[in-house]
Design a protein around this motif. Structure first.
Motif, PDB file in Angstrom:
ATOM      1  N   HIS A  18       0.823  -1.213   0.000  1.00  0.00           N
ATOM      2  CA  HIS A  18       0.000   0.000   0.000  1.00  0.00           C
ATOM      3  C   HIS A  18       0.855   1.261   0.000  1.00  0.00           C
ATOM      4  O   HIS A  18       0.343   2.353  -0.071  1.00  0.00           O
ATOM      5  CB  HIS A  18      -0.925  -0.007   1.214  1.00  0.00           C
ATOM      6  N   ALA A  26      -4.794   1.078  -8.256  1.00  0.00           N
ATOM      7  CA  ALA A  26      -6.210   0.759  -8.296  1.00  0.00           C
ATOM      8  C   ALA A  26      -6.531  -0.501  -7.508  1.00  0.00           C
ATOM      9  O   ALA A  26      -7.664  -0.740  -7.147  1.00  0.00           O
ATOM     10  CB  ALA A  26      -6.684   0.583  -9.745  1.00  0.00           C
ATOM     11  N   GLU A  27      -5.507  -1.350  -7.224  1.00  0.00           N
ATOM     12  CA  GLU A  27      -5.769  -2.592  -6.537  1.00  0.00           C
ATOM     13  C   GLU A  27      -5.532  -2.496  -5.035  1.00  0.00           C
ATOM     14  O   GLU A  27      -5.815  -3.414  -4.300  1.00  0.00           O
ATOM     15  CB  GLU A  27      -4.882  -3.707  -7.111  1.00  0.00           C
ATOM     16  N   ASP A  30      -8.232  -3.232  -0.830  1.00  0.00           N
ATOM     17  CA  ASP A  30      -8.902  -4.490  -1.074  1.00  0.00           C
ATOM     18  C   ASP A  30      -9.394  -5.109   0.223  1.00  0.00           C
ATOM     19  O   ASP A  30      -9.364  -4.514   1.285  1.00  0.00           O
ATOM     20  CB  ASP A  30      -7.980  -5.456  -1.831  1.00  0.00           C
ATOM     21  N   ALA A  53     -14.360   0.628  -1.264  1.00  0.00           N
ATOM     22  CA  ALA A  53     -13.095   0.583  -2.001  1.00  0.00           C
ATOM     23  C   ALA A  53     -12.915  -0.756  -2.691  1.00  0.00           C
ATOM     24  O   ALA A  53     -12.518  -0.829  -3.861  1.00  0.00           O
ATOM     25  CB  ALA A  53     -11.927   0.864  -1.060  1.00  0.00           C
ATOM     26  N   HIS A  54     -13.214  -1.839  -1.984  1.00  0.00           N
ATOM     27  CA  HIS A  54     -13.063  -3.157  -2.596  1.00  0.00           C
ATOM     28  C   HIS A  54     -14.094  -3.364  -3.698  1.00  0.00           C
ATOM     29  O   HIS A  54     -13.792  -3.968  -4.741  1.00  0.00           O
ATOM     30  CB  HIS A  54     -13.194  -4.245  -1.538  1.00  0.00           C
ATOM     31  N   THR A  57     -12.771  -1.903  -6.821  1.00  0.00           N
ATOM     32  CA  THR A  57     -11.750  -2.733  -7.478  1.00  0.00           C
ATOM     33  C   THR A  57     -12.401  -3.880  -8.237  1.00  0.00           C
ATOM     34  O   THR A  57     -11.919  -4.277  -9.299  1.00  0.00           O
ATOM     35  CB  THR A  57     -10.730  -3.299  -6.470  1.00  0.00           C
ATOM     36  N   LEU A  58     -13.496  -4.426  -7.689  1.00  0.00           N
ATOM     37  CA  LEU A  58     -14.192  -5.507  -8.379  1.00  0.00           C
ATOM     38  C   LEU A  58     -14.810  -5.031  -9.692  1.00  0.00           C
ATOM     39  O   LEU A  58     -15.021  -5.821 -10.619  1.00  0.00           O
ATOM     40  CB  LEU A  58     -15.278  -6.098  -7.478  1.00  0.00           C
ATOM     41  N   GLY A  60     -13.240  -3.012 -11.548  1.00  0.00           N
ATOM     42  CA  GLY A  60     -12.100  -2.652 -12.388  1.00  0.00           C
ATOM     43  C   GLY A  60     -11.724  -1.190 -12.309  1.00  0.00           C
ATOM     44  O   GLY A  60     -11.089  -0.660 -13.227  1.00  0.00           O
ATOM     45  N   GLY A  61     -12.114  -0.515 -11.213  1.00  0.00           N
ATOM     46  CA  GLY A  61     -11.861   0.921 -11.112  1.00  0.00           C
ATOM     47  C   GLY A  61     -12.901   1.700 -11.890  1.00  0.00           C
ATOM     48  O   GLY A  61     -14.002   1.201 -12.173  1.00  0.00           O
ATOM     49  N   GLN A 162     -18.984  -8.766 -13.253  1.00  0.00           N
ATOM     50  CA  GLN A 162     -18.648  -7.719 -12.279  1.00  0.00           C
ATOM     51  C   GLN A 162     -19.811  -7.477 -11.323  1.00  0.00           C
ATOM     52  O   GLN A 162     -19.615  -7.335 -10.113  1.00  0.00           O
ATOM     53  CB  GLN A 162     -18.287  -6.427 -13.007  1.00  0.00           C
ATOM     54  N   HIS A 249      -3.212 -11.144  -4.174  1.00  0.00           N
ATOM     55  CA  HIS A 249      -2.463 -10.354  -5.144  1.00  0.00           C
ATOM     56  C   HIS A 249      -1.575 -11.215  -6.029  1.00  0.00           C
ATOM     57  O   HIS A 249      -1.478 -10.995  -7.226  1.00  0.00           O
ATOM     58  CB  HIS A 249      -1.618  -9.306  -4.419  1.00  0.00           C
TER      59      HIS A 249
END
Length: 341
Positions: A18, A26-27, A30, A53-54, A57-58, A60-61, A162, A249
Motif C-alpha cells: 500500500h 487501483a488494486e 482491497d 473501495a473493494h 476494485t471488483l 475494475g476501477g 462484475q 495479489h
C-alpha cells in the motif's frame, strides 16, 4: 514442552504493497486492507469505506460510490471518491426495494426522489452526470441495513460477472456491518469479520474454499496440545485463518505480503510473524529467512504442520516431511492427536 524460538533480530519489513507501489494503485484498497483496518481500529465508517473501495476494485476501477445506512431515515454513512461533506446527508434513493439494481439512467432516479436542496448538494459532489449506477443492498438475517451505491465515472458498462462479484461482496460484508451495528462483543465480531473476508477471498478459487478454517481447526488442536494459553491461541487462530490472504495479489511472496497486512495491528504481532515465516523449513531451506529448526517461531511451525496436513490429507505423506520441512515433534504430536480421535 515446546520451546519458543529464540528472539530474532527484527527482519527488514517486506514491501508494504500500500506504500511501495508493489501493487497497481487501483488494486490497493482491497479485502485484506479492510480486515487490517478493522482489526486495528474498528468503526462503522471505516468498514464501509473499505467495503466501497473493494467494490470499486471488483468493477475494475472507473467508479466511485457511497454507502447508505437505514436508521429511521436513510443517511450517507461513508464515501469513496465523493467528498466527505456528503456523510450524514438524508437521502431517498433507488435502494428502497432492497434488491440489486443496475440503473442505466445513472443518478436520474436519485435526483427525482429528493428535494431541490438535496439535489444542490448532489450537484456539488458531481453526481448530476453519472452515466450508470449499481445498487447493492446490505441485508443481514432479514434486517435491511442499507446499501452500497457505485457510480461509473466513465462510459464503460458493468458486466454480469462484475455485477455478480460486487453483489457477492455485499452479501459477505453485510453480516460484518450487522455485528458492528449491534455492538456485539468485539472479539467475536473480529473473528466473524476475519472468517467472512477469508471466505470471500477463497471463493475466487473453488478448491480453496474452507482451507483457512480447516488449517485453523488443526492449528488449534496442536496449540492446545503444546500448552498455549488462551491469548496465544487467539493469535494462532488469526495466523492460521489469514496465512494465505496475500495470495489475493499473487502467489509469489504471499507470506510476506500477507504479514504486511497485519503491520498496523500490534496485538497480533505474533500472528504476523507466523504468517511471514510459515514457509520456513525445519532443515533451513525455506523462505524468507532460511531459519533452522526451533529458530523458526513456534506459531509458524504449528501453522506449517497444520497447513501441510490439510493440503496433503495423508498422514504418511505428512510423516515423510518430518525433520525436513516440518518440525518432527509437532508432526508426531498431530499423529497422536489424530489416533486418539
Amino acid at each position: 514442552m515446546f520451546r519458543r524460538s529464540r528472539p530474532q533480530p527484527a527482519p527488514a519489513p517486506g514491501p508494504d504493497p500500500h506504500k511501495s507501489g508493489a501493487l497497481p494503485p487501483a488494486e490497493a484498497p482491497d479485502a485484506t486492507r479492510v480486515l487490517a483496518d478493522l482489526l486495528a481500529r474498528p468503526s462503522m465508517e471505516g468498514m464501509l469505506e473499505g467495503a466501497l473501495a473493494h467494490a470499486v476494485t471488483l468493477l475494475g476501477g472507473q467508479a466511485q460510490g457511497y454507502a447508505v445506512l437505514r436508521r429511521g431515515q436513510d443517511r450517507v454513512a461513508a464515501v469513496f471518491g465523493y467528498p466527505k461533506s456528503l456523510i450524514g446527508t438524508v437521502l431517498s434513493g433507488p435502494w428502497a426495494s432492497m434488491r440489486p439494481r443496475l440503473l442505466p439512467g445513472g443518478s436520474r432516479e436519485l435526483y427525482e426522489l429528493n428535494p431541490p436542496e438535496v439535489g444542490a448538494l448532489l450537484d456539488q459532489a458531481g453526481m448530476r452526470d453519472v452515466p450508470l449506477t449499481l445498487v447493492v443492498p446490505l441485508s443481514d438475517r432479514g434486517r435491511n441495513l442499507g446499501a452500497l451505491v457505485l457510480d461509473r465515472t466513465s462510459p464503460e458498462g458493468v458486466t454480469p460477472t462484475q455485477q455478480e462479484a460486487v453483489t457477492r461482496w455485499g452479501t459477505a460484508a453485510a453480516p460484518l456491518l450487522g455485528l458492528l451495528d449491534s455492538r456485539d462483543d468485539w472479539r467475536q465480531t473480529a473473528r466473524q469479520i476475519t472468517s467472512a473476508l477469508v471466505e470471500a477471498v477463497e471463493s475466487r478459487e473453488f478448491d480453496a474454499l474452507g482451507h483457512g478454517q480447516a488449517v485453523a481447526d488443526t492449528a488449534m488442536r496442536l496449540g492446545r496440545a503444546v500448552g498455549l494459553v488462551e491469548r496465544e491461541l487467539e493469535e494462532l487462530w488469526y495466523a492460521a485463518m489469514l496465512h494465505d490472504i496475500g495470495k489475493l495479489h499473487d502467489e509469489a511472496g504471499h507470506a510476506q505480503v500477507g504479514a504486511n497486512f497485519l503491520h498496523g495491528v500490534p496485538h497480533l504481532a505474533q500472528a504476523q510473524k507466523a504468517i511471514r515465516h510459515h514457509h520456513e523449513r525445519w532443515d533451513g531451506q525455506g523462505d524468507p529467512d532460511r531459519l533452522v529448526g526451533e529458530d523458526i517461531p513456534l506459531y509458524a511451525r504449528i501453522l506449517a504442520v497444520a497447513n501441510a496436513s490439510v493440503r496433503l490429507g495423508d498422514p504418511q505423506r505428512l510423516k515423510a516431511q518430518a525433520g525436513q520441512s516440518l518440525d518432527p515433534r509437532l508432526v508426531g504430536l498431530l499423529e497422536k492427536l489424530s489416533q486418539s480421535g
